[in-house]
Design an enzyme around this catalytic site. Structure first.
Site, PDB file in Angstrom:
ATOM      1  N   SER A  72       4.706   1.786  -4.661  1.00  0.00           N
ATOM      2  CA  SER A  72       3.573   0.914  -4.329  1.00  0.00           C
ATOM      3  C   SER A  72       2.552   1.546  -3.378  1.00  0.00           C
ATOM      4  O   SER A  72       1.713   0.856  -2.810  1.00  0.00           O
ATOM      5  CB  SER A  72       4.035  -0.442  -3.811  1.00  0.00           C
ATOM      6  N   THR A 175       3.436  -1.538   0.560  1.00  0.00           N
ATOM      7  CA  THR A 175       2.277  -0.973   1.237  1.00  0.00           C
ATOM      8  C   THR A 175       2.676  -0.359   2.578  1.00  0.00           C
ATOM      9  O   THR A 175       3.512  -0.912   3.281  1.00  0.00           O
ATOM     10  CB  THR A 175       1.306  -2.138   1.508  1.00  0.00           C
ATOM     11  N   THR A 193      -2.309   1.524  -0.318  1.00  0.00           N
ATOM     12  CA  THR A 193      -1.426   0.869  -1.297  1.00  0.00           C
ATOM     13  C   THR A 193      -1.933   1.067  -2.721  1.00  0.00           C
ATOM     14  O   THR A 193      -3.132   1.309  -2.927  1.00  0.00           O
ATOM     15  CB  THR A 193      -1.363  -0.653  -0.992  1.00  0.00           C
ATOM     16  N   ARG A 203      -8.446  -6.020  -9.673  1.00  0.00           N
ATOM     17  CA  ARG A 203      -7.968  -6.819  -8.535  1.00  0.00           C
ATOM     18  C   ARG A 203      -7.889  -5.953  -7.265  1.00  0.00           C
ATOM     19  O   ARG A 203      -7.442  -4.816  -7.285  1.00  0.00           O
ATOM     20  CB  ARG A 203      -6.585  -7.388  -8.869  1.00  0.00           C
ATOM     21  N   VAL A 204      -8.348  -6.511  -6.170  1.00  0.00           N
ATOM     22  CA  VAL A 204      -8.277  -5.827  -4.875  1.00  0.00           C
ATOM     23  C   VAL A 204      -7.490  -6.726  -3.927  1.00  0.00           C
ATOM     24  O   VAL A 204      -7.704  -7.941  -3.896  1.00  0.00           O
ATOM     25  CB  VAL A 204      -9.698  -5.559  -4.327  1.00  0.00           C
ATOM     26  N   THR A 226       1.425  -6.705   5.255  1.00  0.00           N
ATOM     27  CA  THR A 226       2.012  -6.292   3.987  1.00  0.00           C
ATOM     28  C   THR A 226       2.424  -7.553   3.240  1.00  0.00           C
ATOM     29  O   THR A 226       2.652  -8.592   3.853  1.00  0.00           O
ATOM     30  CB  THR A 226       3.218  -5.350   4.241  1.00  0.00           C
ATOM     31  N   GLY A 227       2.504  -7.449   1.932  1.00  0.00           N
ATOM     32  CA  GLY A 227       2.906  -8.616   1.148  1.00  0.00           C
ATOM     33  C   GLY A 227       1.809  -9.054   0.203  1.00  0.00           C
ATOM     34  O   GLY A 227       0.905  -8.270  -0.111  1.00  0.00           O
TER      35      GLY A 227
END
Ligand code: SD4
Length: 315
Positions: A72, A175, A193, A203-204, A226-227
């Site tokens: 990732s 990430t 990431t 998508r960002v 993160t997540g």
């Protein structure tokens, strides 16, 4: 320059503005997840070699961007639903300078491209083909667009059902957000990431968005996230934490409050994992997540260790 105070064991005393400034150990580097350990080591080595704190946080996460076992971060990360790996990254200095790139293809070190945006352009964020063109203009190598063997295998498997369901917690594969402070209290942060696996093309996430995935202010502290990026963007997570610290919360209290806010503003929270990591200018640290499983690496000049974060839900 602050007035000279004598406090035993503190070498940067001429810089100290008040005794509060020397609470924590400095330099201090924090990074999300297990891959934070080698990244921290690279960042500390850069500081020891005379690099600045911005050099350190860039160098640290470049290590993760090259880690072939990581699915990732970097070009070996899992692709979007079209089978294309696109990268997001941001970098910020405690003086307010910042740069970011998003939806970039074929660039091995998006964090260094984000630094170019910060230092060589009048802009904060450059995306997509524009970012790739900037990379070419700056002499970055442009990589062949092909999935790493691990990513290809995972993508072909995913295509059997093509279900889009963010996985709640992927330990060791997430990430990298890094925040750091040098011996004088100057701070910086970086975040890089490949984003959510099998995301929609274009998508960002939060990672390249200053204030969402990363925020740093020398007067207060720094935070990274993160997540599930959408959940973090909704609450301006990292900015929120720095602002809560500005109002007097500790890094831990600020991270916990951000998680509570995120839970309140996002539906289906049982399917959402998000974690925050923060430090204040005194070198105090905080970390908190929605669900269990989030950990981070903490490094000083002497020690680099993994620490498990607490979470709002207990599993
Ligand atoms: C994103 N926050 O793009 C990132 C994802 C992440 O791999 O942390 N994980 O939403």
């Amino acid at each position: 320059m602050g007035s000279a105070l004598f406090i035993p064991g503190v070498s940067n005393i001429a810089e100290a503005k008040s005794p509060a400034l020397i609470k924590g150990e400095k330099p201090l580097i924090l990074s999300t997840w297990n891959h934070g350990l080698p990244a921290n080591a690279a960042a500390v080595a850069k500081l020891k070699a005379g690099g600045t704190i911005i050099d350190a946080v860039e160098t640290g996460v470049r290590d993760t961007e090259l880690d072939l076992s990581n699915l990732s971060v970097g070009l070996q990360g899992l692709p979007d639903r079209e089978g294309i790996t696109t990268l997001d990254a941001s970098i910020m200095s405690g003086d307010g300078s910042c740069g970011a790139v998003a939806f970039v293809r074929q660039v091995k070190h998006p964090i260094s491209l984000a630094r170019v945006v910060m230092e060589k352009t009048p802009h904060v964020m450059i995306v997509g083909e524009g970012a790739r063109q900037l990379a070419i203009a700056e002499g970055f190598p442009i990589e062949k667009e092909e999935l790493s063997p691990n990513a290809k295998k995972a993508y072909l498997k995913w295509k059997e059902t093509s279900q889009y369901k963010p996985i709640i917690n992927i330990e060791n594969h997430d990430t990298i957000g890094m925040i750091g402070m040098d011996a004088k209290g100057n701070m910086a942060g970086s975040c890089t990431t490949s984003g959510l696996s099998y995301k929609m093309h274009g998508r960002v996430g939060d990672s390249p968005i200053i204030g969402a995935g990363l925020f740093v202010d020398n007067e207060v502290g720094a935070a990274t996230a993160t997540g599930l990026g959408e959940s973090i963007i909704r609450i301006c997570g990292s900015f929120l934490i720095v602002e809560l610290m500005r109002q007097g919360r500790t890094p831990q209290e600020a991270c916990e409050e951000a998680v509570k806010r995120l839970i309140a503003k996002n539906k289906d929270i049982k399917d959402i994992q998000a974690g925050f990591l923060a430090m204040n200018k005194d070198g105090e640290v905080g970390a908190y997540a929605v669900h269990p499983g989030f950990n981070y690496a903490k490094a000083t000049l002497q020690k680099n260790e993994m620490i498990d974060s607490n979470s709002q839900f207990t599993g």
